[in-house]
Design an enzyme around this catalytic site. Sequence first.
Site, PDB file in Angstrom:
ATOM      1  CD  GLU A 183      10.799 -48.678 -30.644  1.00  0.00           C
ATOM      2  OE1 GLU A 183      11.389 -47.592 -30.649  1.00  0.00           O
ATOM      3  OE2 GLU A 183       9.948 -49.000 -31.482  1.00  0.00           O
ATOM      4  CG  HIS A 185       9.154 -36.444 -37.798  1.00  0.00           C
ATOM      5  ND1 HIS A 185       8.923 -37.750 -38.165  1.00  0.00           N
ATOM      6  CD2 HIS A 185       9.264 -36.446 -36.441  1.00  0.00           C
ATOM      7  CE1 HIS A 185       8.906 -38.511 -37.072  1.00  0.00           C
ATOM      8  NE2 HIS A 185       9.115 -37.749 -36.026  1.00  0.00           N
TER       9      HIS A 185
HETATM   10  P1  NAD Z   1      15.258 -30.748 -39.666  1.00  0.00           P
HETATM   11  O1  NAD Z   1      16.490 -31.319 -39.171  1.00  0.00           O
HETATM   12  O2  NAD Z   1      14.940 -30.900 -41.112  1.00  0.00           O
HETATM   13  O3  NAD Z   1      15.201 -29.201 -39.283  1.00  0.00           O
HETATM   14  C1  NAD Z   1      14.119 -28.422 -39.691  1.00  0.00           C
HETATM   15  C2  NAD Z   1      14.561 -27.193 -40.510  1.00  0.00           C
HETATM   16  O4  NAD Z   1      15.050 -26.196 -39.629  1.00  0.00           O
HETATM   17  C3  NAD Z   1      15.673 -27.479 -41.492  1.00  0.00           C
HETATM   18  O5  NAD Z   1      15.484 -26.701 -42.632  1.00  0.00           O
HETATM   19  C4  NAD Z   1      16.897 -27.019 -40.716  1.00  0.00           C
HETATM   20  O6  NAD Z   1      17.987 -26.722 -41.529  1.00  0.00           O
HETATM   21  C5  NAD Z   1      16.365 -25.798 -40.040  1.00  0.00           C
HETATM   22  N1  NAD Z   1      17.034 -25.384 -38.820  1.00  0.00           N
HETATM   23  C6  NAD Z   1      17.604 -26.177 -37.887  1.00  0.00           C
HETATM   24  N2  NAD Z   1      17.964 -25.427 -36.829  1.00  0.00           N
HETATM   25  C7  NAD Z   1      17.647 -24.147 -37.117  1.00  0.00           C
HETATM   26  C8  NAD Z   1      17.748 -22.933 -36.403  1.00  0.00           C
HETATM   27  N3  NAD Z   1      18.202 -22.888 -35.146  1.00  0.00           N
HETATM   28  N4  NAD Z   1      17.324 -21.802 -37.003  1.00  0.00           N
HETATM   29  C9  NAD Z   1      16.795 -21.835 -38.263  1.00  0.00           C
HETATM   30  N5  NAD Z   1      16.633 -22.971 -38.973  1.00  0.00           N
HETATM   31  C10 NAD Z   1      17.043 -24.122 -38.388  1.00  0.00           C
HETATM   32  O7  NAD Z   1      13.978 -31.326 -38.874  1.00  0.00           O
HETATM   33  P2  NAD Z   1      13.705 -31.659 -37.343  1.00  0.00           P
HETATM   34  O8  NAD Z   1      12.271 -31.367 -37.159  1.00  0.00           O
HETATM   35  O9  NAD Z   1      14.686 -31.033 -36.451  1.00  0.00           O
HETATM   36  O10 NAD Z   1      13.950 -33.227 -37.276  1.00  0.00           O
HETATM   37  C11 NAD Z   1      13.144 -34.115 -38.019  1.00  0.00           C
HETATM   38  C12 NAD Z   1      13.921 -35.383 -38.224  1.00  0.00           C
HETATM   39  O11 NAD Z   1      14.187 -35.975 -36.951  1.00  0.00           O
HETATM   40  C13 NAD Z   1      13.189 -36.419 -39.033  1.00  0.00           C
HETATM   41  O12 NAD Z   1      14.058 -36.958 -39.985  1.00  0.00           O
HETATM   42  C14 NAD Z   1      12.784 -37.473 -38.017  1.00  0.00           C
HETATM   43  O13 NAD Z   1      12.684 -38.748 -38.563  1.00  0.00           O
HETATM   44  C15 NAD Z   1      13.897 -37.362 -37.028  1.00  0.00           C
HETATM   45  N6  NAD Z   1      13.555 -37.829 -35.683  1.00  0.00           N
HETATM   46  C16 NAD Z   1      14.415 -38.696 -35.099  1.00  0.00           C
HETATM   47  C17 NAD Z   1      14.166 -39.130 -33.816  1.00  0.00           C
HETATM   48  C18 NAD Z   1      15.157 -40.019 -33.122  1.00  0.00           C
HETATM   49  O14 NAD Z   1      14.840 -40.530 -32.040  1.00  0.00           O
HETATM   50  N7  NAD Z   1      16.329 -40.202 -33.655  1.00  0.00           N
HETATM   51  C19 NAD Z   1      13.032 -38.678 -33.130  1.00  0.00           C
HETATM   52  C20 NAD Z   1      12.184 -37.777 -33.762  1.00  0.00           C
HETATM   53  C21 NAD Z   1      12.463 -37.353 -35.053  1.00  0.00           C
HETATM   54  N1  GLY Z   2      11.459 -40.821 -31.160  1.00  0.00           N
HETATM   55  C1  GLY Z   2      11.169 -42.135 -30.721  1.00  0.00           C
HETATM   56  C2  GLY Z   2      12.293 -42.773 -29.989  1.00  0.00           C
HETATM   57  O1  GLY Z   2      13.322 -42.186 -29.793  1.00  0.00           O
HETATM   58  O2  GLY Z   2      12.172 -43.906 -29.621  1.00  0.00           O
END
Ligand code: NAD
Ligand code: GLY
Length: 365
Positions: free
Chosen positions: A238, A266
């Site tokens: 980035e 998120h």
């Molecule tokens: P999460 O990991 O909290 O998952 C959402 C919910 O769904 C949780 O309660 C989880 O336990 C549940 N869950 C997961 N898989 C399931 C399934 N198959 N069946 C039933 N329940 C399930 O949230 P998310 O939306 O997956 O991820 C959000 C996070 O990702 C944030 O912390 C955000 O900052 C991060 N993020 C990171 C990047 C990156 O590039 N690294 C990009 C976007 C978001």
């Molecule tokens: N989700 C933003 C990145 O991976 O850069």
Amino acid sequence: MDVETVHIDLGERSYHIVIAEGLLTQSSIWSELPKSATALIVTNDVVAPLYLFSLKQVLSAQYAQVHTVVLPDGEAHKDWQTLNLIFDALLTHGCDRKTVMFALGGGVVGDMTGFAAASYMRGVPFVQVPTTLLSQVDSSVGGKTAINHPMGKNMIGAFYQPQLVVCDLTTLDTLPARELSAGLAEVIKYGPIADMQFLAWLEDNMDALLARDRKALSHAVKRSVEIKAWVVGQDEKESGLRAILNFGHTFGHAMEAGMGYGNWLHGEGVAAGMVMAAELSCRLGMVDQAFVQRLRRLIERAGLPVRGAVIDAKDNAGRYLELMRVDKKSEAGEIRFVLIDGPGKAVMRSAPDALVREVIDSCCA
Ligand code: NAD
Ligand code: GLY
């Protein structure tokens, strides 16, 4: 259904993203992983009862010992204390430098496992097994790993690429509807920043996606990670282009932090944040109001919020500005927004505080 494969080209850190139904039980997918005696699966207490047994079983053919650690669920646990549970498990089980770590869960598990893998013994291999739509289309790909700090989202972390990403579409069957919608926010994001044809495809296929039609989900995941792979392949850490993947995130992160992590998902913050960023682009003369309304309608159809949260009853815009200044894209205290400079093209720009205040005032519930 065919197995779709997207390649992410990062020289010696290159890897594949495989997308299909039923991959958790398909042994051929897992057979080319780094050799080691030991594996550690990191998951959480919601995902473990659903998918831990299958993954453990399929990995037992590859690794003599498959250890597991089950974290408490949720964004509120994306912190030092929970990260330390992973290090405790690695050390308790005598895991060495060749141990392969597996992140089984959504973006929270993926980001924390990746960070633990980046730092345990200065780096051990890891594999992403994303089980939410959001993690399949975004967080598992590209090597961003992090935990939150009370003063800012994802503030402590590292760039560290996985060896493989396995997107099993079958796992999306158990995802709560609210989480499916949150994932759709990150899918929709790829349209305005890079591919208006994909945005049109999403308009035509939103009902199928909400009904979890596997063919539609497969295309949405594949096209999303193709766009992400194209961006990350050019700008892994980035220094410029990759920031466009943060469309809607500057406002969104402020909502997540301002409401207390875990209250707004998120993807929900990103959804309302995209409307706010589009509105700001419009007020700066970069897109017309018809574009803003088109994006807003699609976001609404995906079951997502289109109005921002009120995070401070007394000075809402002031609190947004304060939180947004902590954003990683800020430079010398100046907030840098990802804005749309004509449909399908994103740019980074600052904007006068007074205009940003107007947008916040007009876009928050
Ligand atoms: P999460 O990991 O909290 O998952 C959402 C919910 O769904 C949780 O309660 C989880 O336990 C549940 N869950 C997961 N898989 C399931 C399934 N198959 N069946 C039933 N329940 C399930 O949230 P998310 O939306 O997956 O991820 C959000 C996070 O990702 C944030 O912390 C955000 O900052 C991060 N993020 C990171 C990047 C990156 O590039 N690294 C990009 C976007 C978001
Ligand atoms: N989700 C933003 C990145 O991976 O850069």
